[in-house]
Design a protein around this motif. Structure first.
Motif, PDB file in Angstrom:
ATOM      1  N   LYS A 125      58.924  82.817 -59.952  1.00  0.00           N
ATOM      2  CA  LYS A 125      57.749  81.996 -60.315  1.00  0.00           C
ATOM      3  C   LYS A 125      56.751  82.808 -61.145  1.00  0.00           C
ATOM      4  O   LYS A 125      55.994  82.272 -61.926  1.00  0.00           O
ATOM      5  CB  LYS A 125      57.051  81.493 -59.050  1.00  0.00           C
ATOM      6  CG  LYS A 125      57.640  80.182 -58.539  1.00  0.00           C
ATOM      7  CD  LYS A 125      56.754  79.589 -57.463  1.00  0.00           C
ATOM      8  CE  LYS A 125      57.569  79.051 -56.303  1.00  0.00           C
ATOM      9  NZ  LYS A 125      58.311  80.088 -55.526  1.00  0.00           N
ATOM     10  N   LYS A 126      56.772  84.115 -60.941  1.00  0.00           N
ATOM     11  CA  LYS A 126      55.810  84.969 -61.651  1.00  0.00           C
ATOM     12  C   LYS A 126      56.385  85.556 -62.932  1.00  0.00           C
ATOM     13  O   LYS A 126      55.689  86.269 -63.651  1.00  0.00           O
ATOM     14  CB  LYS A 126      55.399  86.129 -60.737  1.00  0.00           C
ATOM     15  CG  LYS A 126      54.516  85.733 -59.578  1.00  0.00           C
ATOM     16  CD  LYS A 126      54.058  86.996 -58.861  1.00  0.00           C
ATOM     17  CE  LYS A 126      53.317  86.702 -57.579  1.00  0.00           C
ATOM     18  NZ  LYS A 126      53.153  87.925 -56.781  1.00  0.00           N
ATOM     19  N   PRO A 157      58.040  85.316 -66.652  1.00  0.00           N
ATOM     20  CA  PRO A 157      58.309  84.433 -67.788  1.00  0.00           C
ATOM     21  C   PRO A 157      59.770  84.614 -68.208  1.00  0.00           C
ATOM     22  O   PRO A 157      60.270  85.738 -68.206  1.00  0.00           O
ATOM     23  CB  PRO A 157      57.386  84.970 -68.886  1.00  0.00           C
ATOM     24  CG  PRO A 157      56.558  86.054 -68.273  1.00  0.00           C
ATOM     25  CD  PRO A 157      57.239  86.490 -67.030  1.00  0.00           C
ATOM     26  N   LYS A 181      63.757  75.822 -65.639  1.00  0.00           N
ATOM     27  CA  LYS A 181      62.989  74.994 -64.692  1.00  0.00           C
ATOM     28  C   LYS A 181      63.583  75.085 -63.300  1.00  0.00           C
ATOM     29  O   LYS A 181      62.860  75.160 -62.313  1.00  0.00           O
ATOM     30  CB  LYS A 181      62.955  73.542 -65.177  1.00  0.00           C
ATOM     31  CG  LYS A 181      61.801  73.332 -66.141  1.00  0.00           C
ATOM     32  CD  LYS A 181      61.589  71.871 -66.482  1.00  0.00           C
ATOM     33  CE  LYS A 181      60.560  71.798 -67.615  1.00  0.00           C
ATOM     34  NZ  LYS A 181      60.813  70.685 -68.524  1.00  0.00           N
ATOM     35  N   ILE A 210      52.050  86.164 -72.137  1.00  0.00           N
ATOM     36  CA  ILE A 210      53.431  86.352 -71.638  1.00  0.00           C
ATOM     37  C   ILE A 210      53.505  87.678 -70.888  1.00  0.00           C
ATOM     38  O   ILE A 210      54.280  87.831 -69.956  1.00  0.00           O
ATOM     39  CB  ILE A 210      54.488  86.425 -72.781  1.00  0.00           C
ATOM     40  CG1 ILE A 210      54.469  85.208 -73.692  1.00  0.00           C
ATOM     41  CG2 ILE A 210      55.893  86.556 -72.175  1.00  0.00           C
ATOM     42  CD1 ILE A 210      55.693  85.161 -74.648  1.00  0.00           C
ATOM     43  N   GLU A 224      66.390  75.354 -71.176  1.00  0.00           N
ATOM     44  CA  GLU A 224      65.079  74.937 -70.663  1.00  0.00           C
ATOM     45  C   GLU A 224      65.235  74.381 -69.249  1.00  0.00           C
ATOM     46  O   GLU A 224      64.463  74.715 -68.340  1.00  0.00           O
ATOM     47  CB  GLU A 224      64.444  73.899 -71.590  1.00  0.00           C
ATOM     48  CG  GLU A 224      63.047  73.490 -71.135  1.00  0.00           C
ATOM     49  CD  GLU A 224      62.325  72.562 -72.109  1.00  0.00           C
ATOM     50  OE1 GLU A 224      62.897  72.257 -73.186  1.00  0.00           O
ATOM     51  OE2 GLU A 224      61.188  72.156 -71.787  1.00  0.00           O
ATOM     52  N   SER A 263      60.822  79.604 -63.237  1.00  0.00           N
ATOM     53  CA  SER A 263      59.988  80.499 -64.045  1.00  0.00           C
ATOM     54  C   SER A 263      59.221  79.736 -65.114  1.00  0.00           C
ATOM     55  O   SER A 263      59.476  78.557 -65.372  1.00  0.00           O
ATOM     56  CB  SER A 263      60.868  81.531 -64.747  1.00  0.00           C
ATOM     57  OG  SER A 263      61.473  82.370 -63.807  1.00  0.00           O
ATOM     58  N   LYS A 264      58.281  80.445 -65.742  1.00  0.00           N
ATOM     59  CA  LYS A 264      57.578  79.897 -66.896  1.00  0.00           C
ATOM     60  C   LYS A 264      58.489  80.046 -68.118  1.00  0.00           C
ATOM     61  O   LYS A 264      59.095  81.094 -68.315  1.00  0.00           O
ATOM     62  CB  LYS A 264      56.264  80.661 -67.098  1.00  0.00           C
ATOM     63  CG  LYS A 264      55.221  79.792 -67.745  1.00  0.00           C
ATOM     64  CD  LYS A 264      53.807  80.306 -67.603  1.00  0.00           C
ATOM     65  CE  LYS A 264      52.917  79.462 -68.504  1.00  0.00           C
ATOM     66  NZ  LYS A 264      51.604  80.027 -68.700  1.00  0.00           N
ATOM     67  N   TYR A 265      58.563  78.997 -68.911  1.00  0.00           N
ATOM     68  CA  TYR A 265      59.528  78.925 -70.005  1.00  0.00           C
ATOM     69  C   TYR A 265      58.871  79.231 -71.349  1.00  0.00           C
ATOM     70  O   TYR A 265      57.805  78.702 -71.667  1.00  0.00           O
ATOM     71  CB  TYR A 265      60.101  77.504 -70.012  1.00  0.00           C
ATOM     72  CG  TYR A 265      60.860  77.103 -71.249  1.00  0.00           C
ATOM     73  CD1 TYR A 265      62.220  77.352 -71.371  1.00  0.00           C
ATOM     74  CD2 TYR A 265      60.214  76.433 -72.291  1.00  0.00           C
ATOM     75  CE1 TYR A 265      62.920  76.958 -72.506  1.00  0.00           C
ATOM     76  CE2 TYR A 265      60.909  76.037 -73.428  1.00  0.00           C
ATOM     77  CZ  TYR A 265      62.261  76.299 -73.523  1.00  0.00           C
ATOM     78  OH  TYR A 265      62.950  75.910 -74.641  1.00  0.00           O
ATOM     79  N   TYR A 266      59.488  80.128 -72.128  1.00  0.00           N
ATOM     80  CA  TYR A 266      59.026  80.382 -73.498  1.00  0.00           C
ATOM     81  C   TYR A 266      60.226  80.327 -74.432  1.00  0.00           C
ATOM     82  O   TYR A 266      61.238  80.989 -74.168  1.00  0.00           O
ATOM     83  CB  TYR A 266      58.396  81.771 -73.619  1.00  0.00           C
ATOM     84  CG  TYR A 266      57.087  81.907 -72.889  1.00  0.00           C
ATOM     85  CD1 TYR A 266      55.878  81.604 -73.507  1.00  0.00           C
ATOM     86  CD2 TYR A 266      57.065  82.348 -71.566  1.00  0.00           C
ATOM     87  CE1 TYR A 266      54.673  81.728 -72.831  1.00  0.00           C
ATOM     88  CE2 TYR A 266      55.858  82.469 -70.881  1.00  0.00           C
ATOM     89  CZ  TYR A 266      54.674  82.166 -71.518  1.00  0.00           C
ATOM     90  OH  TYR A 266      53.484  82.289 -70.847  1.00  0.00           O
TER      91      TYR A 266
END
Lengths: 252, 252
Positions: free
Chosen positions: A120-121, A123, A142, B190, A138, A146-149
């Protein structure tokens, strides 16, 4: 249900394995490692192998080996139908282009031994060879949580370089500060409030706007005193070059 | 009741003033600044002056001017009975030795405009010219509410140098990372999880023990790729020297 094989049981591989095997949207079908011994303890949870040809048919093959082995593993997977991805920050996506579907899934993290990542922390930076594979990755990010870039290969390399400056090199500077404190019989923790404050500030300000210290004040007397004080030749050199950098950047 | 005069209404002076004037154990009897205009707004709270001779008789005179003015102010206070202290990290205590009672009260902090210091979070480093004055300064630090460290002049200089490495230079490296992110159309944020993790780690580990990155792995391919990628001559130089430093430190 997305079928996934993980190839390489290093830090990233094992963390992905432990996270993904708990997700209902995913089924891990194989865990590969060159040394079978290292993954023997997983044999009751998952099919393990050290033979690439035994890896089961998957929707996504995640190569999480060291950078040098990615191309060879990719070649060994030639002819497979699913998407082949690697997890490296500094390896271009096109190294996998012998496949029809390929991409990159790069978790920007730093190794902590014996501690599972909190995805979760972390990227995750993603690149697919077409829109459909972008979407698939993507979705996978999800699921991981995680955070998606979405970044292309050049951006990913740039990010890796930035991370070296912002984390590896800063940690090295902390180690220089630690040595100076220790040599002078002071606890390194005297510096913690200042370090924390620096970090809190860059989360809300452009770092160059909040630069402090003798260099930005062009306080030549203090700089001379400091250089005179530093014994290590290497630390002296670092002090001078970073001081010059700050003066040059802000003198313009 | 300790009578205190504060000389110099810069960042440190004003923060000490605002904190100490609320403490029942202390009475601030004068606030001096060369430019009276800058402290006019305090005139209802406290006796203000720009004439050293008008400073009222005090138990402690705190010189919180810039480093260059300390000696002159100290000379102007010649013959006064109380203890004379300065608040500078890189100035030796003995610069004040024309007085009978003198010392240093150095708050290790970083300037944040328009925000009062939280002295509870700031370590104050203290040195007195004898045990009695050490005790007096210890008492004052307790009243202020900060963490107390007794350091001699050489340790204080070492601490100042350490702080430059651990905070000023790291902030500069953050600014290099920021520029690389921005030039490559990535948000600097990021990197925040990685930066936070680095900081969390050094609070419980010796920094050299948790060094990661291409340099410590002696991953020459990645280092070459990175150097090839970096355009700024100065950043290239910094990359090389810090990489050499990490390799040298850990190769031993």
């Amino acid at each position: 249900m997305i079928k996934i094989s993980i190839i390489g049981a290093g830090n990233v591989g094992i963390n992905l394995f432990e996270t993904l095997r708990k997700k209902k949207e995913v089924k891990i079908v194989s865990l590969f490692n060159r040394s079978l011994e290292k993954i023997l303890s997983y044999k009751d949870k998952i099919f393990i192998t050290n033979n690439i040809d035994e890896i089961k048919k998957s929707d996504i093959y995640i190569i999480s080996t060291n950078d040098e082995s990615i191309e060879k593993i990719s070649n060994d997977l030639r002819g497979r139908d699913g998407m082949v991805v690697h997890t490296s920050g500094s390896t271009e996506m096109k190294i996998l282009s012998i496949h029809k579907n390929f991409g990159v899934l790069y978790p920007l993290q730093t190794l902590t031994k014996d501690k599972l990542f909190d995805f979760k922390k972390i990227p995750i930076c993603v690149e697919g060879n077409n829109d459909i594979n972008d979407k698939k990755l993507e979705k996978l990010v999800k699921i991981i949580g995680s955070k998606y870039y979405q970044l292309d290969s050049e951006q990913r390399l740039a990010l890796h370089v930035s991370a070296v400056f912002a984390c590896n090199f800063t940690n090295y500077l902390f180690s220089v500060a630690y040595d100076i404190c220790t040599e002078n019989k002071m606890p390194f923790e005297i510096l913690f409030p200042l370090i924390r404050e620096t970090l809190e500030k860059i989360e809300i300000n452009k770092p160059s706007k909040i630069q402090t210290g003798p260099a930005i004040r062009k306080d030549i007397n203090t700089i001379k005193k400091h250089l005179n004080f530093i014994k290590s030749k290497n630390s002296k050199k670092i002090y001078s070059i970073l001081t010059d950098g700050i003066i040059e950047k802000n003198g313009k």
